[in-house]
Scaffold this active site. Structure first.
Site, short mmCIF file in Angstrom:
data_model
loop_
_atom_site.label_atom_id
_atom_site.label_comp_id
_atom_site.label_asym_id
_atom_site.label_seq_id
_atom_site.Cartn_x
_atom_site.Cartn_y
_atom_site.Cartn_z
N LYS A 1 -11.08 -11.73 -10.44
CA LYS A 1 -10.15 -11.28 -11.48
C LYS A 1 -10.02 -12.44 -12.45
O LYS A 1 -8.94 -12.98 -12.70
CB LYS A 1 -8.81 -10.89 -10.82
CG LYS A 1 -7.82 -10.24 -11.74
CD LYS A 1 -8.17 -8.80 -12.14
CE LYS A 1 -7.23 -8.30 -13.22
NZ LYS A 1 -7.59 -6.97 -13.74
N ASP B 1 -12.03 -1.54 2.96
CA ASP B 1 -11.41 -0.29 3.44
C ASP B 1 -11.82 0.85 2.52
O ASP B 1 -12.15 1.95 2.97
CB ASP B 1 -9.87 -0.40 3.44
CG ASP B 1 -9.31 -0.70 4.83
OD1 ASP B 1 -9.93 -1.49 5.57
OD2 ASP B 1 -8.23 -0.15 5.17
N ASP C 1 -10.67 -7.56 1.67
CA ASP C 1 -9.93 -6.71 2.61
C ASP C 1 -9.77 -5.31 2.02
O ASP C 1 -10.06 -4.30 2.66
CB ASP C 1 -8.56 -7.35 2.89
CG ASP C 1 -7.71 -6.49 3.81
OD1 ASP C 1 -8.25 -6.05 4.85
OD2 ASP C 1 -6.53 -6.25 3.50
N ASP D 1 -10.77 -4.71 -10.29
CA ASP D 1 -10.30 -3.35 -10.60
C ASP D 1 -11.48 -2.45 -10.96
O ASP D 1 -11.59 -1.31 -10.48
CB ASP D 1 -9.22 -3.36 -11.70
CG ASP D 1 -9.57 -4.24 -12.90
OD1 ASP D 1 -10.57 -4.99 -12.83
OD2 ASP D 1 -8.83 -4.19 -13.91
N TYR E 1 -4.25 -15.32 1.78
CA TYR E 1 -3.85 -15.16 3.19
C TYR E 1 -3.36 -16.48 3.78
O TYR E 1 -2.63 -16.49 4.76
CB TYR E 1 -5.04 -14.67 4.02
CG TYR E 1 -5.23 -13.18 4.05
CD1 TYR E 1 -5.26 -12.44 2.88
CD2 TYR E 1 -5.40 -12.51 5.26
CE1 TYR E 1 -5.47 -11.07 2.92
CE2 TYR E 1 -5.60 -11.15 5.31
CZ TYR E 1 -5.63 -10.43 4.13
OH TYR E 1 -5.82 -9.07 4.17
C1 IPM Z 1 -8.93 -6.68 8.49
C2 IPM Z 1 -7.47 -6.40 8.75
C3 IPM Z 1 -6.73 -7.73 8.85
C4 IPM Z 1 -6.89 -8.44 7.52
C5 IPM Z 1 -5.24 -7.61 9.24
C6 IPM Z 1 -5.06 -6.88 10.55
C7 IPM Z 1 -4.57 -8.95 9.28
O1 IPM Z 1 -6.94 -5.57 7.78
O2 IPM Z 1 -9.57 -7.36 9.31
O3 IPM Z 1 -9.44 -6.20 7.48
O4 IPM Z 1 -6.14 -8.17 6.57
O5 IPM Z 1 -7.77 -9.30 7.43
MG MG Z 2 -8.35 -4.78 6.41
#
Ligand code: IPM
Ligand code: MG
Length: 364
Positions: free
Chosen positions: A187, A247, A243, A219, A142
């Site tokens: 990884k 999710d 990240d 993975d 990032y």
């Molecule tokens: C998160 C989000 C952010 C990230 C985005 C909005 C930049 O997806 O906080 O997980 O990737 O960190």
């Molecule tokens: Mg995110």
């Protein structure tokens, strides 16, 4: 006690969900005899529209002088359609994380029993899963060197030893106080930065002999998380892997709309739901505010050491779920239609439950 809380609603559903969070904080301040002052700042697309930049100086100053920060979400569909725009809402969030030194992002993943039917995973896979994710937040791909022209582009994943040490140490300490198991996700079969990461974890493991360490490739981790989430206790990983995996792990909590997070470093903490700005449902009063409300619980605990109040908020959320109230994202076939509520309405139910559940003896 007096605390200054910066509120950064951001974009999309950010305003709706932070409004619910602020109401909870106001209630808690009142009931526990604290004085919270709320100050609002612009971030993301909302800030670009008004000031031309995603994180105005004013917002950064506000955050630097606050005792804690509550953030909604950033993002707007106009940027998705135009990848060449170089001023983007997400830069505001990345900059605030970097400037405030919020290198540890903590994402607790746990399912409320009431939501087991809302998840796409099988109940027997889910029941009892309880994972604490530590995602590195101010380094890695990032923030690495990058460049692009019309024919090619690159991003760099780079970690220093010190960057890895500080977050991995936090994760070890958490594992020691929980079930004593730490998964480090990398990884290392391909990436040099992952091999450095792994060697730092191995070095630190000597200081925490009571913690069992398991190294897992990302993975494989993506597969194991939904195959058998109960094998995980504390998980530590880099910025982008964290990240993506969190999710995915939101399905273990029933919905992305349920996941809170705390971003901490050496001083002020920032609290935000894991979900994004969800432009498709913005302004419709249907977003789930519980991730933000649960983020306020993390704030009360981590930033203000108000453990009792934090527990009250979590119990209030549990109580309304027990009563069958849901937002659209967590409703299933068995949900009574009149119990599917809007953002404001479910926020009000949480306040009601808080009122009923907060023992008056907790008054300071
Ligand atoms: C998160 C989000 C952010 C990230 C985005 C909005 C930049 O997806 O906080 O997980 O990737 O960190
Ligand atoms: Mg995110």
């Amino acid at each position: 006690m007096n605390y200054k809380i910066a509120i950064l609603p951001g974009d999309g559903i950010g305003k709706e969900v932070t409004d619910c969070g602020v109401n909870v904080l106001k209630f808690v301040a009142d009931r526990f005899g604290y004085d919270f002052q709320f100050e609002y700042g612009l971030i993301g697309h909302a800030a670009i529209e008004k000031t031309g930049v995603p994180l105005p100086e004013e917002t950064l100053n506000l955050c630097q002088n606050a005792d804690a920060i509550l953030l909604g979400a950033v993002g707007h569909p106009m940027y998705d359609k135009n990848p060449s725009l170089n001023v983007r809402p997400e830069q505001g969030l990345l900059k605030v994380r970097k400037e405030l030194g919020l290198y540890t992002n903590i994402r607790p993943i746990k399912i409320f029993d009431e939501l087991i039917a809302a998840s796409s995973l099988k109940p027997e896979v889910l029941r009892g899963a309880d994972i604490l994710f530590f995602r590195e937040l101010t380094g890695g791909i990032y923030f690495g060197d990058r460049n692009s022209n019309s024919k090619a582009a690159f991003d760099t994943m780079s970690y220093s030893k010190e960057e890895v040490q500080r977050i991995v140490t936090k994760a070890f300490k958490a594992a020691k106080n929980r079930r004593g198991r730490l998964h480090s996700i990398d990884k290392a079969n391909v990436l040099d930065s992952s091999r450095l990461w792994r060697s730092v974890v191995q070095e630190l493991a000597v200081e925490f002999p009571e913690v069992e360490v398991i190294h897992m490739y990302v993975d494989n981790a993506a597969m194991q998380l939904i195959r058998d989430p109960k094998q995980f206790d504390v998980v530590v990983t880099g910025n982008m892997f964290g990240d993506i995996l969190t999710d995915e792990a939101s399905q273990i909590a029933g919905s992305l709309g349920m996941l809170p997070s705390a971003s901490v470093g050496d001083r002020v903490g920032l609290y935000e739901p894991v979900h994004g700005s969800a432009p498709d449902i913005a302004g419709k009063n249907i977003a789930n505010p519980l991730a933000t409300i649960l983020s306020t619980a993390l704030m009360l605990d981590n930033s203000f050491e108000m453990k009792e109040a934090s527990q009250c908020v979590i119990r209030a959320v549990e109580a309304i779920l027990k009563k069958g109230f849901r937002t659209l994202d967590t409703a299933d076939e068995s949900t009574e239609p009149d119990k599917i509520l809007g953002t404001n309405e479910i926020g009000m139910k949480v306040l009601k439950a808080l009122e009923a559940k907060t023992p008056v003896s907790n008054l300071n």
